[in-house]
Write an enzyme that holds these catalytic residues in place. Structure first.
Site, PDB file in Angstrom:
ATOM      1  N   GLY A  13       0.713  -1.309  -0.095  1.00 56.48           N
ATOM      2  CA  GLY A  13       0.111   0.026   0.024  1.00 56.48           C
ATOM      3  C   GLY A  13       0.601   1.335   0.194  1.00 56.48           C
ATOM      4  N   SER A  14       2.119   1.407  -0.416  1.00 51.54           N
ATOM      5  CA  SER A  14       2.786   2.500  -0.235  1.00 51.54           C
ATOM      6  C   SER A  14       2.288   3.502  -1.502  1.00 51.54           C
ATOM      7  CB  SER A  14       4.240   2.358  -0.627  1.00 51.54           C
ATOM      8  OG  SER A  14       4.524   1.790  -1.762  1.00 51.54           O
ATOM      9  N   ARG A  64     -15.993 -14.403 -10.859  1.00 53.93           N
ATOM     10  CA  ARG A  64     -15.441 -12.744 -11.086  1.00 53.93           C
ATOM     11  C   ARG A  64     -16.645 -11.822 -11.071  1.00 53.93           C
ATOM     12  NH1 ARG A  64     -11.080 -11.196 -15.670  1.00 53.93           N
ATOM     13  NH2 ARG A  64     -12.757 -11.691 -16.974  1.00 53.93           N
ATOM     14  N   MET A  89      -3.424  -6.899  -7.856  1.00 56.71           N
ATOM     15  CA  MET A  89      -2.913  -8.147  -8.506  1.00 56.71           C
ATOM     16  C   MET A  89      -3.868  -8.920  -9.219  1.00 56.71           C
ATOM     17  SD  MET A  89       0.201  -6.997  -8.828  1.00 56.71           S
ATOM     18  CE  MET A  89       1.570  -6.433  -8.188  1.00 56.71           C
ATOM     19  N   LEU A  92      -8.990  -6.921 -14.165  1.00 53.26           N
ATOM     20  CA  LEU A  92     -10.524  -6.719 -13.921  1.00 53.26           C
ATOM     21  C   LEU A  92     -11.232  -7.078 -15.197  1.00 53.26           C
ATOM     22  CD1 LEU A  92     -10.436  -2.922 -13.084  1.00 53.26           C
ATOM     23  CD2 LEU A  92     -10.074  -4.644 -11.631  1.00 53.26           C
ATOM     24  N   HIS A 108       2.137   0.470 -12.978  1.00 45.85           N
ATOM     25  CA  HIS A 108       2.938  -0.671 -13.191  1.00 45.85           C
ATOM     26  C   HIS A 108       4.649  -0.100 -13.145  1.00 45.85           C
ATOM     27  CE1 HIS A 108       3.880  -4.504 -14.515  1.00 45.85           C
ATOM     28  NE2 HIS A 108       4.711  -3.897 -15.550  1.00 45.85           N
ATOM     29  N   VAL A 143      -3.500  -7.243 -19.647  1.00 52.22           N
ATOM     30  CA  VAL A 143      -2.516  -7.016 -18.613  1.00 52.22           C
ATOM     31  C   VAL A 143      -1.701  -5.805 -18.910  1.00 52.22           C
ATOM     32  CG1 VAL A 143      -0.723  -8.425 -17.428  1.00 52.22           C
ATOM     33  CG2 VAL A 143      -2.415  -9.717 -18.277  1.00 52.22           C
ATOM     34  N   GLU A 173       7.225   6.179  -8.645  1.00 57.19           N
ATOM     35  CA  GLU A 173       6.038   5.717  -8.469  1.00 57.19           C
ATOM     36  C   GLU A 173       5.163   6.900  -7.850  1.00 57.19           C
ATOM     37  OE1 GLU A 173       4.754   1.586  -8.130  1.00 57.19           O
ATOM     38  OE2 GLU A 173       6.593   1.012  -8.798  1.00 57.19           O
TER      39      GLU A 173
HETATM   40  C1  GAR Z   1       4.059  -1.345  -6.985  1.00 61.69           C
HETATM   41  O1  GAR Z   1       5.334  -1.423  -7.486  1.00 61.69           O
HETATM   42  C2  GAR Z   1       3.227  -1.266  -8.488  1.00 61.69           C
HETATM   43  O2  GAR Z   1       3.958  -0.692  -9.463  1.00 61.69           O
HETATM   44  C3  GAR Z   1       3.228  -2.768  -8.548  1.00 61.69           C
HETATM   45  O3  GAR Z   1       2.955  -3.385  -7.467  1.00 61.69           O
HETATM   46  C4  GAR Z   1       3.813  -2.459  -6.212  1.00 61.69           C
HETATM   47  C5  GAR Z   1       2.683  -2.194  -5.224  1.00 61.69           C
HETATM   48  O4  GAR Z   1       3.407  -1.454  -4.193  1.00 61.69           O
HETATM   49  N1  GAR Z   1       2.096  -2.858  -9.457  1.00 61.69           N
HETATM   50  C6  GAR Z   1       2.216  -4.088 -10.625  1.00 61.69           C
HETATM   51  O5  GAR Z   1       3.265  -4.794 -10.567  1.00 61.69           O
HETATM   52  C7  GAR Z   1       0.907  -4.116 -11.313  1.00 61.69           C
HETATM   53  N2  GAR Z   1       1.281  -4.922 -12.545  1.00 61.69           N
HETATM   54  P1  GAR Z   1       2.632  -1.023  -3.179  1.00 61.69           P
HETATM   55  O6  GAR Z   1       1.463  -1.927  -2.522  1.00 61.69           O
HETATM   56  O7  GAR Z   1       3.765  -0.536  -1.960  1.00 61.69           O
HETATM   57  O8  GAR Z   1       1.841   0.268  -3.989  1.00 61.69           O
END
Ligand code: GAR
Length: 200
Positions: A13-14, A64, A89, A92, A108, A143, A173
């Protein structure tokens, strides 16, 4: 009027916290209306609860259509205008894509269309690219395939490890996601095919 954001997450969740910080600091004229996680023990979900935000666990196993209907109802109940996937993850399906058509963003950790899917940062490191990065894009049924809203480039260093590279990408990000959300909620863009461009 503040835009109402719904966050979907599966883990740490960052990115959710970075978006929240941007709203609290007033960098983003938005508020997080609800957080939905598909793992009951997702640290991001626990943090959302601690922060007093409406936070829900929805199990994404099995049918789903059924679980997306449940999520869509929660998002509607909280009058969410823009859905932000933040480490969610799960691909949708038609229920959410239809209900929030053109109103779902994802982040991403790669320069799409390179390295979609899981462990993107490590894929990039193993491939040996010199530039990695992250992408915010509108979500479609594929994806990590929807129209690109924003990207940030992170150089790969000779002495990088996958973890060190992922940490530097994550910093970008956090900055990029808030900027891209601002761009979208302020309706500063036009779309032509796949191309998302700044309005003139
Ligand atoms: C992040 O690096 C995000 O870009 C990635 O998961 C991580 C979640 O981190 N998402 C993907 O790979 C989607 N395909 P977080 O929970 O700390 O935000």
């Amino acid at each position: 009027m503040k835009a109402r954001l719904g966050i979907l997450l599966s883990g740490r969740g960052s990115n959710f916290l970075a978006i929240h910080r941007a709203t609290v600091r007033g960098e983003l004229a938005a508020e997080i209306s609800c957080v939905i996680a598909n793992r009951a023990d997702a640290p991001g979900l626990l943090k959302a609860r601690e922060m007093g935000l409406p936070a829900y666990f929805v199990r994404t196993r099995g049918d789903r259509e059924a679980y997306e209907t449940e999520m869509a109802a929660l998002l509607e109940q909280h009058r969410v205008q823009l859905v932000c996937l933040a480490g969610f993850m799960k691909i949708l399906g038609p229920v959410l894509l239809r209900q929030f058509a053109g109103r779902i963003l994802n982040i991403h950790p790669a320069l799409l269309p390179a390295f979609p899917g899981l462990h993107a940062q490590e894929q990039a490191w193993r491939y040996g690219v010199k530039y990695a990065g992250c992408t915010v894009h509108f979500v479609d049924a594929g994806v990590d395939t929807g129209p690109v809203v924003a990207q940030a480039v992170v150089p790969v260093l000779d002495d990088d490890t996958p973890t060190a590279l992922a940490d530097r990408i994550l910093e970008q990000e956090h900055r990029l996601y808030a900027e891209a959300i601002k761009f979208v909620i302020e309706n500063q863009y036009v779309i032509d095919g796949r191309r998302v461009m700044k309005k003139k």
